[in-house]
Motif scaffolding. Structure first.
Motif, PDB file in Angstrom:
ATOM      1  N   PHE A  64       6.421  -4.039 -36.322  1.00  0.00           N
ATOM      2  CA  PHE A  64       5.576  -2.988 -36.249  1.00  0.00           C
ATOM      3  C   PHE A  64       4.460  -3.211 -37.231  1.00  0.00           C
ATOM      4  N   ARG A  65       4.354  -3.879 -38.251  1.00  0.00           N
ATOM      5  CA  ARG A  65       3.434  -4.266 -39.138  1.00  0.00           C
ATOM      6  C   ARG A  65       2.612  -5.172 -38.507  1.00  0.00           C
ATOM      7  N   LEU A  66       3.270  -6.287 -37.641  1.00  0.00           N
ATOM      8  CA  LEU A  66       2.588  -7.303 -37.227  1.00  0.00           C
ATOM      9  C   LEU A  66       1.468  -6.748 -36.047  1.00  0.00           C
ATOM     10  N   LEU A  67       2.341  -5.743 -35.238  1.00  0.00           N
ATOM     11  CA  LEU A  67       1.464  -5.082 -34.052  1.00  0.00           C
ATOM     12  C   LEU A  67       0.293  -4.605 -34.688  1.00  0.00           C
ATOM     13  N   LEU A  68       0.297  -3.730 -35.796  1.00  0.00           N
ATOM     14  CA  LEU A  68      -0.764  -2.946 -36.421  1.00  0.00           C
ATOM     15  C   LEU A  68      -1.793  -4.006 -36.992  1.00  0.00           C
ATOM     16  N   ALA A  69      -1.206  -5.012 -37.629  1.00  0.00           N
ATOM     17  CA  ALA A  69      -2.375  -6.208 -37.837  1.00  0.00           C
ATOM     18  C   ALA A  69      -2.906  -6.672 -36.750  1.00  0.00           C
ATOM     19  N   GLY A  70      -2.193  -6.873 -35.730  1.00  0.00           N
ATOM     20  CA  GLY A  70      -2.844  -7.562 -34.371  1.00  0.00           C
ATOM     21  C   GLY A  70      -3.855  -6.859 -33.786  1.00  0.00           C
ATOM     22  N   LYS A  71      -3.604  -5.413 -33.854  1.00  0.00           N
ATOM     23  CA  LYS A  71      -4.634  -4.377 -33.085  1.00  0.00           C
ATOM     24  C   LYS A  71      -5.934  -4.447 -34.098  1.00  0.00           C
ATOM     25  N   ALA A  72      -5.774  -4.385 -35.276  1.00  0.00           N
ATOM     26  CA  ALA A  72      -6.885  -4.380 -36.148  1.00  0.00           C
ATOM     27  C   ALA A  72      -7.711  -5.449 -36.068  1.00  0.00           C
ATOM     28  N   THR A 146       0.607   1.397 -26.996  1.00  0.00           N
ATOM     29  CA  THR A 146       2.080   1.674 -26.395  1.00  0.00           C
ATOM     30  C   THR A 146       3.237   1.040 -27.198  1.00  0.00           C
ATOM     31  N   CYS A 147       2.903  -0.137 -27.346  1.00  0.00           N
ATOM     32  CA  CYS A 147       3.813  -0.824 -28.154  1.00  0.00           C
ATOM     33  C   CYS A 147       4.128  -0.638 -29.653  1.00  0.00           C
ATOM     34  N   ILE A 148       2.993  -0.201 -30.234  1.00  0.00           N
ATOM     35  CA  ILE A 148       3.001   0.483 -31.564  1.00  0.00           C
ATOM     36  C   ILE A 148       3.876   1.726 -31.705  1.00  0.00           C
ATOM     37  N   ALA A 149       3.440   2.580 -30.688  1.00  0.00           N
ATOM     38  CA  ALA A 149       4.166   3.779 -30.581  1.00  0.00           C
ATOM     39  C   ALA A 149       5.653   3.516 -30.241  1.00  0.00           C
ATOM     40  N   GLY A 150       5.886   2.684 -29.376  1.00  0.00           N
ATOM     41  CA  GLY A 150       7.327   2.708 -28.945  1.00  0.00           C
ATOM     42  C   GLY A 150       8.199   1.994 -30.218  1.00  0.00           C
ATOM     43  N   VAL A 151       7.672   0.941 -30.944  1.00  0.00           N
ATOM     44  CA  VAL A 151       8.274   0.357 -31.932  1.00  0.00           C
ATOM     45  C   VAL A 151       8.377   1.385 -33.234  1.00  0.00           C
ATOM     46  N   GLY A 152       7.358   2.469 -33.421  1.00  0.00           N
ATOM     47  CA  GLY A 152       7.532   3.299 -34.421  1.00  0.00           C
ATOM     48  C   GLY A 152       8.599   4.297 -34.044  1.00  0.00           C
ATOM     49  N   TYR A 153       8.772   4.640 -32.825  1.00  0.00           N
ATOM     50  CA  TYR A 153       9.702   5.788 -32.380  1.00  0.00           C
ATOM     51  C   TYR A 153      11.201   5.102 -32.610  1.00  0.00           C
ATOM     52  N   LEU A 154      11.195   3.852 -32.284  1.00  0.00           N
ATOM     53  CA  LEU A 154      12.526   3.306 -32.390  1.00  0.00           C
ATOM     54  C   LEU A 154      12.824   3.192 -33.884  1.00  0.00           C
ATOM     55  N   LEU A 155      11.871   2.886 -34.952  1.00  0.00           N
ATOM     56  CA  LEU A 155      12.108   3.028 -36.214  1.00  0.00           C
ATOM     57  C   LEU A 155      12.598   4.389 -36.734  1.00  0.00           C
ATOM     58  N   MET A 156      11.851   5.425 -36.202  1.00  0.00           N
ATOM     59  CA  MET A 156      12.113   6.581 -36.436  1.00  0.00           C
ATOM     60  C   MET A 156      13.622   7.203 -35.963  1.00  0.00           C
ATOM     61  N   LEU A 157      14.002   6.846 -34.859  1.00  0.00           N
ATOM     62  CA  LEU A 157      15.115   7.238 -34.495  1.00  0.00           C
ATOM     63  C   LEU A 157      16.381   6.428 -35.292  1.00  0.00           C
ATOM     64  N   ALA A 158      16.150   5.340 -35.884  1.00  0.00           N
ATOM     65  CA  ALA A 158      16.868   4.572 -36.709  1.00  0.00           C
ATOM     66  C   ALA A 158      17.216   5.306 -38.079  1.00  0.00           C
ATOM     67  N   VAL A 159      16.057   5.874 -38.811  1.00  0.00           N
ATOM     68  CA  VAL A 159      15.894   6.778 -39.723  1.00  0.00           C
ATOM     69  C   VAL A 159      16.686   7.971 -39.619  1.00  0.00           C
ATOM     70  N   MET A 160      16.754   8.279 -38.446  1.00  0.00           N
ATOM     71  CA  MET A 160      17.244   9.806 -38.091  1.00  0.00           C
ATOM     72  C   MET A 160      18.706   9.706 -38.121  1.00  0.00           C
ATOM     73  N   THR A 161      19.177   8.690 -37.874  1.00  0.00           N
ATOM     74  CA  THR A 161      20.716   8.505 -38.003  1.00  0.00           C
ATOM     75  C   THR A 161      21.339   9.047 -39.332  1.00  0.00           C
ATOM     76  N   MET A 162      20.418   9.022 -40.285  1.00  0.00           N
ATOM     77  CA  MET A 162      20.794   9.305 -41.434  1.00  0.00           C
ATOM     78  C   MET A 162      21.651   8.357 -42.259  1.00  0.00           C
ATOM     79  N   ASN A 163      21.800   7.020 -41.754  1.00  0.00           N
ATOM     80  CA  ASN A 163      22.469   6.076 -42.303  1.00  0.00           C
ATOM     81  C   ASN A 163      21.912   5.363 -43.610  1.00  0.00           C
ATOM     82  N   VAL A 164      22.185   5.179 -44.558  1.00  0.00           N
ATOM     83  CA  VAL A 164      21.327   4.528 -45.671  1.00  0.00           C
ATOM     84  C   VAL A 164      21.153   3.242 -45.457  1.00  0.00           C
ATOM     85  N   GLY A 165      21.959   2.405 -44.934  1.00  0.00           N
ATOM     86  CA  GLY A 165      21.854   1.095 -44.814  1.00  0.00           C
ATOM     87  C   GLY A 165      20.585   1.005 -43.636  1.00  0.00           C
TER      88      GLY A 165
END
Length: 189
Positions: A64-72, A146-165
């Motif tokens: 995700f951070r690589l995509l942001l840097a690549g876009k910039a 689109t790639c940045i949004a997709g990866v961001g949403y996947l990360l958001m869904l992972a956090v929404m599992t409410m799993n600490v790990g």
């Protein structure tokens, strides 16, 4: 104050859908190693599978951070290329030097450096002009967004599992990605 009675059942009936004990929505962080990620088929069944899921989320955070840097970097490169384009003077239009001298926002000043004086004209920019649509730039920009949004949403869904790990893995991937390439992009993104 009203309190629920202990003899009431907690079954919820919503038409054809019912919520039973097998479907649990966690509203607090939990540390189960069998938390599904993205689908029921991605449910770690042992410690190794859970560790693999954690590593995947760390790598996804870095991507995700690589995509942001690549876009910039791409935006900077596209802007530099646009500024280096040659412009043609059109008959009947004032040349840039005459436009600047007749501009009410321009001011004549003297610039001094190392004892050398030079007369300069300082011009204030009135407004920003949108850059033209380019086939070589805009589809690539749209794909990156689109790639940045997709990866961001996947990360958001992972956090929404409410799993600490999973949550710590996403934060760790974000930290490592920013550590590696954070200097290449603005905070605005």
């Amino acid at each position: 104050m009203l309190a629920p009675r202990h003899d009431e059942t907690m079954d919820m009936d919503m038409g054809d859908m019912s919520m039973s004990d097998s479907t649990v929505m966690h509203m607090v962080f939990q540390n189960s190693m069998t938390t599904s990620l993205y689908s029921d088929s991605w449910t770690p069944s042992n410690t190794g599978a859970y560790a693999g899921t954690i590593i995947f989320l760390i790598i996804l955070g870095i991507v995700f951070r690589l995509l942001l840097a690549g876009k910039a970097l791409a935006e900077d490169r596209w802007l530099d290329a646009e500024m280096k384009r040659r412009y043609v003077v059109v008959q009947g239009k004032l040349p840039v030097t005459e436009q600047i001298s007749s501009d009410s926002l321009s001011k004549k000043m003297t610039l001094t450096e190392n004892g050398v004086e030079e007369d300069v004209m300082v011009v204030q920019k009135k407004k920003t002009h949108p850059r033209p649509w380019r086939m070589s730039v805009d589809p690539v920009r749209a794909l990156l967004d689109t790639c940045i949004a997709g990866v961001g949403y996947l990360l958001m869904l992972a956090v929404m599992t409410m799993n600490v790990g999973y949550f710590i893995a996403v934060l760790g991937g974000t930290f490592l990605g920013s550590l590696f390439v954070g200097r290449f992009y603005n905070v605005e993104h």
